[in-house]
Write an enzyme that holds these catalytic residues in place. Structure first.
Site, PDB file in Angstrom:
ATOM      1  N   ALA A  52       0.855  -1.197   0.000  1.00 25.75           N
ATOM      2  CA  ALA A  52       0.000   0.000   0.000  1.00 25.75           C
ATOM      3  C   ALA A  52       0.881   1.233   0.000  1.00 25.75           C
ATOM      4  CB  ALA A  52      -0.886   0.027   1.249  1.00 25.75           C
ATOM      5  N   ASN A  73       1.907   2.956  15.941  1.00 24.15           N
ATOM      6  CA  ASN A  73       3.166   3.322  15.262  1.00 24.15           C
ATOM      7  C   ASN A  73       4.158   2.158  15.246  1.00 24.15           C
ATOM      8  OD1 ASN A  73       1.760   5.819  15.998  1.00 24.15           O
ATOM      9  ND2 ASN A  73       3.594   6.815  15.200  1.00 24.15           N
ATOM     10  N   THR A 114      -4.921   0.282  10.123  1.00 26.72           N
ATOM     11  CA  THR A 114      -4.221   1.357  10.830  1.00 26.72           C
ATOM     12  C   THR A 114      -5.143   2.062  11.823  1.00 26.72           C
ATOM     13  OG1 THR A 114      -3.299   3.577  10.494  1.00 26.72           O
ATOM     14  CG2 THR A 114      -4.764   2.801   8.807  1.00 26.72           C
ATOM     15  N   ILE A 156      10.380  19.325  16.487  1.00 34.68           N
ATOM     16  CA  ILE A 156       9.199  18.859  17.221  1.00 34.68           C
ATOM     17  C   ILE A 156       7.983  19.573  16.635  1.00 34.68           C
ATOM     18  CG2 ILE A 156       8.055  18.690  19.459  1.00 34.68           C
ATOM     19  CD1 ILE A 156      10.737  18.659  20.806  1.00 34.68           C
ATOM     20  N   TYR A 160      -5.543   8.583   3.129  1.00 37.68           N
ATOM     21  CA  TYR A 160      -4.861   7.342   3.504  1.00 37.68           C
ATOM     22  C   TYR A 160      -5.744   6.511   4.446  1.00 37.68           C
ATOM     23  CZ  TYR A 160      -1.863   4.294   6.210  1.00 37.68           C
ATOM     24  OH  TYR A 160      -1.359   3.197   6.867  1.00 37.68           O
TER      25      TYR A 160
HETATM   26  N1  UDP Z   1       7.097  14.123  14.573  1.00 40.62           N
HETATM   27  C1  UDP Z   1       7.887  15.199  14.945  1.00 40.62           C
HETATM   28  N2  UDP Z   1       8.998  15.496  14.193  1.00 40.62           N
HETATM   29  C2  UDP Z   1       9.345  14.768  13.079  1.00 40.62           C
HETATM   30  C3  UDP Z   1       8.533  13.648  12.725  1.00 40.62           C
HETATM   31  C4  UDP Z   1       7.414  13.358  13.489  1.00 40.62           C
HETATM   32  O1  UDP Z   1       7.604  15.896  15.919  1.00 40.62           O
HETATM   33  O2  UDP Z   1      10.346  15.097  12.429  1.00 40.62           O
HETATM   34  C5  UDP Z   1       5.913  13.795  15.382  1.00 40.62           C
HETATM   35  C6  UDP Z   1       4.612  13.749  14.600  1.00 40.62           C
HETATM   36  O3  UDP Z   1       4.013  15.024  14.584  1.00 40.62           O
HETATM   37  C7  UDP Z   1       3.810  12.730  15.396  1.00 40.62           C
HETATM   38  C8  UDP Z   1       4.865  11.784  15.978  1.00 40.62           C
HETATM   39  O4  UDP Z   1       6.097  12.499  15.872  1.00 40.62           O
HETATM   40  O5  UDP Z   1       3.150  13.356  16.479  1.00 40.62           O
HETATM   41  C9  UDP Z   1       4.976  10.492  15.213  1.00 40.62           C
HETATM   42  O6  UDP Z   1       5.080  10.794  13.842  1.00 40.62           O
HETATM   43  P1  UDP Z   1       5.432   9.697  12.759  1.00 40.62           P
HETATM   44  O7  UDP Z   1       5.510  10.399  11.440  1.00 40.62           O
HETATM   45  O8  UDP Z   1       6.643   8.920  13.191  1.00 40.62           O
HETATM   46  O9  UDP Z   1       4.204   8.694  12.804  1.00 40.62           O
HETATM   47  P2  UDP Z   1       2.612   8.956  12.679  1.00 40.62           P
HETATM   48  O10 UDP Z   1       2.113   9.129  14.080  1.00 40.62           O
HETATM   49  O11 UDP Z   1       2.408  10.140  11.811  1.00 40.62           O
HETATM   50  O12 UDP Z   1       2.110   7.699  12.061  1.00 40.62           O
END
Ligand code: UDP
Length: 332
Positions: A77, A172, A119, A209, A143
């Site tokens: 996917a 995750n 998911t 962040i 998605y």
């Molecule tokens: N995140 C972040 N900085 C980054 C990438 C992700 O703060 O460079 C945060 C994002 O906003 C989320 C969490 O980390 O709250 C997990 O993001 P990821 O993309 O790993 O997985 P998702 O939850 O989107 O499937």
């Protein structure tokens, strides 16, 4: 009971770890993958590998006709939420359209057991946390909508032609194989743990962040990081216990919420690197808090995560990234 299992997307991150778990349990696996996002080097050598696209219906049909499979696992996917917003039809075409082709072909070849990669994005912004399976599903991006549409196709197929299917709604996916041989590698990388580890490796200056003003204990987003080997074990249990004609669905997470700040702190502890972190604007479409109530999958499937602790999960990821700083590229 040894099963002949057809696995789409078995060269990807979650797929490759699940394939390995199936091989370790003595099942016979054929991987069908177009390598658009996966890696040949990630595929266990005990499998049969078919370089194939789900859009190539004659090839798909021929592979299923030849293989006489007992069961299927479907990982193939597109998974990029942002891209799905920009180009939704690409997601509907591949995720939904190609899954419909797969289901038709499975039906035509008498394969009536499957496990599907779903998911927590099917819930959208949840009614509450921890998330239980009975909460309303209002996905907030294409998605998540494509994954929910596929769940409906599975449920309807169970009623109409006896498909037995389990949708595993994971949170995750994280970490890497305990022996460090396979791990996470996306092109381009967008996930928090690998990006933070790239800072520790000196490949990036800092980690951004995305949002410090969420209504959460420390202001950063909270997620449930479930180890990829724990995903492998739940897939194996689900396929082994799957009955025909029955549709099941489970949340798969540790049940523990970990904030972005806590995750970065765990990476500091594991790597010994100070990991500079910079505030950045919120990322569109990020719900503040997502973590599972895994009671149903634990009680009905008897699944227990081996990695309930984020630190141990990060240790396995660090072991992989440290030894494969360029992912699979050197091995390709
Ligand atoms: N995140 C972040 N900085 C980054 C990438 C992700 O703060 O460079 C945060 C994002 O906003 C989320 C969490 O980390 O709250 C997990 O993001 P990821 O993309 O790993 O997985 P998702 O939850 O989107 O499937």
């Amino acid at each position: 009971m040894q099963l002949k299992v057809f696995v789409t997307g078995g060269a990807g991150y979650v797929g490759s770890h699940c394939v390995r778990g199936l091989c370790d349990a003595g099942h016979e696996v054929t991987v069908y993958d177009n390598l658009s996002a996966g890696y040949r080097a990630a595929v266990d050598h005990r499998t049969t590998f078919v370089l194939g696209d789900l859009a190539d219906r004659p090839r798909l049909d021929a592979t299923l006709a030849e293989g006489k499979f007992d069961a299927a696992m479907h990982f193939a996917a597109h998974i990029d939420v942002n891209e799905s917003v920009r180009d939704p039809l690409k997601y509907y075409r591949n995720n939904v359209g190609n899954t419909v082709s797969l289901l038709e072909s499975l039906r035509d070849h008498g394969v009536k057991r499957m496990v599907f990669s779903s998911t927590c994005a099917t819930y959208g912004v949840p009614d509450a946390v921890p998330i239980t399976e009975d909460m309303s599903k209002n996905p907030i991006n294409p998605y998540g909508r494509t994954k929910l549409a596929i769940e409906w196709a599975l449920e309807d197929s169970a009623g109409a032609w006896g498909l037995g299917a389990t949708a595993l709604r994971y949170f995750n996916a994280s970490g890497a194989a305990a022996d460090g041989s396979i791990g996470e590698a996306h092109k381009p990388e967008s996930h928090l743990i690998p990006l933070t580890l790239q800072v520790a490796l000196g490949q990036r200056e800092d980690i951004k962040i995305f949002g410090l003003d969420y209504p959460t204990p420390d202001g950063t987003c909270v997620r449930d990081y479930v180890h990829v080997e724990d995903l492998a074990s739940v897939h194996r249990i689900a396929i082994e216990s799957q009955e025909e004609g029955r549709f099941r669905f489970y949340n798969v997470g540790t049940g523990l919420g970990v904030s972005v700040k806590q995750l970065i702190e765990a990476v500091r502890e594991v790597t010994g690197h100070d990991i500079p972190a910079e505030p950045a604007p919120r990322r569109a479409g990020d719900p503040p808090e997502l973590y599972a109530d895994p009671t149903k999958v634990m009680s009905e499937l008897g699944w227990q995560p081996k990695y309930p602790d984020i630190r141990k999960t990060v240790e396995t990821a660090w072991n992989w990234h440290r030894t494969h700083p360029n992912g699979y590229d050197a091995a390709e």
